[in-house]
Design an enzyme around this catalytic site. Structure first.
Site, PDB file in Angstrom:
ATOM      1  N   TYR A   1       0.838  -1.202   0.000  1.00 28.30           N
ATOM      2  CA  TYR A   1       0.000   0.000   0.000  1.00 28.30           C
ATOM      3  C   TYR A   1       0.874   1.253   0.000  1.00 28.30           C
ATOM      4  O   TYR A   1       0.657   2.187  -0.774  1.00 28.30           O
ATOM      5  CB  TYR A   1      -0.908  -0.007   1.229  1.00 28.30           C
ATOM      6  CG  TYR A   1      -1.856   1.180   1.322  1.00 28.30           C
ATOM      7  CD1 TYR A   1      -3.063   1.178   0.620  1.00 28.30           C
ATOM      8  CD2 TYR A   1      -1.548   2.292   2.103  1.00 28.30           C
ATOM      9  CE1 TYR A   1      -3.932   2.253   0.703  1.00 28.30           C
ATOM     10  CE2 TYR A   1      -2.410   3.370   2.188  1.00 28.30           C
ATOM     11  CZ  TYR A   1      -3.612   3.348   1.486  1.00 28.30           C
ATOM     12  OH  TYR A   1      -4.470   4.421   1.570  1.00 28.30           O
TER      13      TYR A   1
ATOM     14  N   LYS B   1       0.964   4.147  -2.967  1.00 30.26           N
ATOM     15  CA  LYS B   1       0.560   5.550  -2.799  1.00 30.26           C
ATOM     16  C   LYS B   1       1.705   6.505  -3.165  1.00 30.26           C
ATOM     17  O   LYS B   1       1.468   7.604  -3.673  1.00 30.26           O
ATOM     18  CB  LYS B   1       0.050   5.784  -1.381  1.00 30.26           C
ATOM     19  CG  LYS B   1      -1.282   5.079  -1.102  1.00 30.26           C
ATOM     20  CD  LYS B   1      -2.405   5.602  -2.015  1.00 30.26           C
ATOM     21  CE  LYS B   1      -3.740   4.945  -1.749  1.00 30.26           C
ATOM     22  NZ  LYS B   1      -4.824   5.508  -2.573  1.00 30.26           N
TER      23      LYS B   1
HETATM   24  P1  NAP Z   1     -13.472   2.373   1.218  1.00 33.60           P
HETATM   25  O1  NAP Z   1     -14.670   2.813   1.946  1.00 33.60           O
HETATM   26  O2  NAP Z   1     -13.024   0.960   1.300  1.00 33.60           O
HETATM   27  O3  NAP Z   1     -13.687   2.805  -0.296  1.00 33.60           O
HETATM   28  C1  NAP Z   1     -12.914   2.307  -1.336  1.00 33.60           C
HETATM   29  C2  NAP Z   1     -13.666   2.569  -2.619  1.00 33.60           C
HETATM   30  O4  NAP Z   1     -12.866   2.085  -3.723  1.00 33.60           O
HETATM   31  C3  NAP Z   1     -14.990   1.823  -2.673  1.00 33.60           C
HETATM   32  O5  NAP Z   1     -15.973   2.630  -3.290  1.00 33.60           O
HETATM   33  C4  NAP Z   1     -14.677   0.623  -3.545  1.00 33.60           C
HETATM   34  O6  NAP Z   1     -15.828   0.218  -4.256  1.00 33.60           O
HETATM   35  C5  NAP Z   1     -13.668   1.239  -4.511  1.00 33.60           C
HETATM   36  N1  NAP Z   1     -12.854   0.222  -5.171  1.00 33.60           N
HETATM   37  C6  NAP Z   1     -11.942  -0.600  -4.622  1.00 33.60           C
HETATM   38  N2  NAP Z   1     -11.423  -1.413  -5.560  1.00 33.60           N
HETATM   39  C7  NAP Z   1     -12.026  -1.075  -6.726  1.00 33.60           C
HETATM   40  C8  NAP Z   1     -11.937  -1.541  -8.054  1.00 33.60           C
HETATM   41  N3  NAP Z   1     -11.092  -2.532  -8.388  1.00 33.60           N
HETATM   42  N4  NAP Z   1     -12.687  -0.967  -8.997  1.00 33.60           N
HETATM   43  C9  NAP Z   1     -13.549   0.039  -8.689  1.00 33.60           C
HETATM   44  N5  NAP Z   1     -13.683   0.527  -7.468  1.00 33.60           N
HETATM   45  C10 NAP Z   1     -12.938  -0.034  -6.484  1.00 33.60           C
HETATM   46  O7  NAP Z   1     -12.189   3.213   1.674  1.00 33.60           O
HETATM   47  P2  NAP Z   1     -11.843   4.768   1.650  1.00 33.60           P
HETATM   48  O8  NAP Z   1     -11.095   5.016   2.896  1.00 33.60           O
HETATM   49  O9  NAP Z   1     -13.000   5.620   1.328  1.00 33.60           O
HETATM   50  O10 NAP Z   1     -10.793   4.805   0.461  1.00 33.60           O
HETATM   51  C11 NAP Z   1     -10.871   5.718  -0.615  1.00 33.60           C
HETATM   52  C12 NAP Z   1      -9.460   6.155  -1.002  1.00 33.60           C
HETATM   53  O11 NAP Z   1      -8.903   6.884   0.088  1.00 33.60           O
HETATM   54  C13 NAP Z   1      -8.503   4.993  -1.265  1.00 33.60           C
HETATM   55  O12 NAP Z   1      -7.702   5.296  -2.395  1.00 33.60           O
HETATM   56  C14 NAP Z   1      -7.649   4.959  -0.007  1.00 33.60           C
HETATM   57  O13 NAP Z   1      -6.388   4.383  -0.232  1.00 33.60           O
HETATM   58  C15 NAP Z   1      -7.586   6.431   0.331  1.00 33.60           C
HETATM   59  N6  NAP Z   1      -7.207   6.743   1.718  1.00 33.60           N
HETATM   60  C16 NAP Z   1      -8.013   6.386   2.757  1.00 33.60           C
HETATM   61  C17 NAP Z   1      -7.614   6.692   4.060  1.00 33.60           C
HETATM   62  C18 NAP Z   1      -8.463   6.360   5.261  1.00 33.60           C
HETATM   63  O14 NAP Z   1      -8.008   6.540   6.399  1.00 33.60           O
HETATM   64  N7  NAP Z   1      -9.673   5.876   5.108  1.00 33.60           N
HETATM   65  C19 NAP Z   1      -6.403   7.374   4.282  1.00 33.60           C
HETATM   66  C20 NAP Z   1      -5.625   7.722   3.192  1.00 33.60           C
HETATM   67  C21 NAP Z   1      -6.030   7.416   1.915  1.00 33.60           C
HETATM   68  P3  NAP Z   1     -16.249  -1.311  -4.511  1.00 33.60           P
HETATM   69  O15 NAP Z   1     -15.787  -2.118  -3.331  1.00 33.60           O
HETATM   70  O16 NAP Z   1     -17.729  -1.222  -4.666  1.00 33.60           O
HETATM   71  O17 NAP Z   1     -15.547  -1.686  -5.786  1.00 33.60           O
END
Ligand code: NAP
Length: 283
Positions: free
Chosen positions: A187, A191
């Site tokens: 991961y 990133k």
């Molecule tokens: P999340 O709730 O798990 O959301 C992830 C999203 O990505 C879901 O809508 C999922 O949809 C989609 N996704 C995953 N694999 C996919 C694929 N192969 N094709 C299409 N869609 C896909 O987590 P989140 O925290 O909101 O994450 C969103 C972004 O923020 C990510 O890039 C993550 O790395 C980043 N981020 C999050 C945090 C944190 O603390 N939460 C911190 C830093 C960065 P489906 O499962 O329906 O496909």
């Protein structure tokens, strides 16, 4: 009978309407920065992407988003439309080039243009272990979604933006794009790659009126963080202690940062990975 709150709200709306008519509108007028703008979001079925879809729609955007979970995607889109917004869900897997190309084409076919793209879909490392215990299969899985997904998004969004003379792209990177975190090598490296793709694309298209930026969230209250907390055996309170603001950030706060980067307010910002951690990267 209207409540005191109803009357105050109605009063504020009347004042705002008068200010608008007189050309002296102030912050009392609700923001509609994206009225009629077409916004494509990957990973809009939950977490940050879902909050971002809702927030753009609330400011007048026509939102088109994907994710793999169809029932959830349709539910999110229906919820936005029920609140008066314009949202369309289409199933697409960002690991698949043909599906990403078809996603962008479908968005443009429906709305005639593409003003903002948010390449947000991402997954965490499947296992929290040191590097020698990581597997190539896990590295491939994370890179295929987090890196190839962002690469493919930009590859098909940019030609459309070039053809119409501009646009804005925001990639969801992470605090993991800027510093190392033990036990999540796939991961963390993915990133860093998102920040790198963002810098390169930022440079390559700045003169074409396409601004490409990323943001670096820290700990955000989404399903991903809940899964990570469980994997690390940590409570939210413990995670929050690593961040100067001493709390977990909400998905809505991150949506606001994405909207800032996509808006004309960020017209001078190019190729950045904006710290949205609540101070982690300032320490
Ligand atoms: P999340 O709730 O798990 O959301 C992830 C999203 O990505 C879901 O809508 C999922 O949809 C989609 N996704 C995953 N694999 C996919 C694929 N192969 N094709 C299409 N869609 C896909 O987590 P989140 O925290 O909101 O994450 C969103 C972004 O923020 C990510 O890039 C993550 O790395 C980043 N981020 C999050 C945090 C944190 O603390 N939460 C911190 C830093 C960065 P489906 O499962 O329906 O496909």
């Amino acid at each position: 009978m209207p409540s005191r709150r109803d009357m105050l709200t109605a009063g504020a709306a009347a004042v705002a309407a008068t200010a608008l008519a007189a050309g002296t509108a102030t912050a009392a007028v609700p923001h509609r920065r994206f009225d009629g703008r077409v916004v494509l979001i990957t990973g809009g079925t939950s977490g940050i992407g879902e909050a971002t879809a809702r927030a753009f729609a609330a400011e007048g955007a026509k939102v088109f988003f994907c994710g793999r979970r169809e029932a959830l995607g349709n539910q999110v889109a229906a919820g936005i439309r029920a609140s008066g917004g314009d949202a369309t869900y289409r199933r697409a897997d960002v690991r698949d080039e043909a599906e990403v190309r078809a996603l962008v084409e479908a968005c443009v076919r429906r709305h005639g243009r593409l003003d903002v793209a948010v390449n947000n879909a991402g997954i965490e490392s499947p296992r929290a272990v040191r590097l020698h215990e990581q597997t190539l299969a896990d590295l491939d899985a994370v890179w295929r979604t987090n890196v190839a997904g962002v690469f493919l998004g930009m590859k098909y969004e940019i030609p459309r933006m070039l053809a119409q003379g501009g646009g804005a792209i925001v990639n969801t990177a992470s605090v993991s794009a800027e510093v190392g975190f033990a036990t999540i090598a796939p991961y963390n490296a993915s990133k860093h790659a998102v920040a790198s793709l963002t810098k390169v694309a930022g440079l390559e298209y700045a003169a074409d009126g396409i601004r490409v930026n990323a943001l670096a969230p820290g700990a955000v209250d989404t399903p991903m963080l809940r899964r990570a907390a469980e994997a690390f055996g940590m409570t939210y309170e413990q995670i929050a202690q690593d961040y100067p603001i001493r709390r977990i950030v909400s998905p809505d706060e991150i949506a606001r940062v994405i909207m800032f980067l996509a808006s004309a307010d960020a017209s001078a910002v190019v190729g950045q990975d904006l710290d949205a951690t609540g101070g982690y990267l300032s320490a």
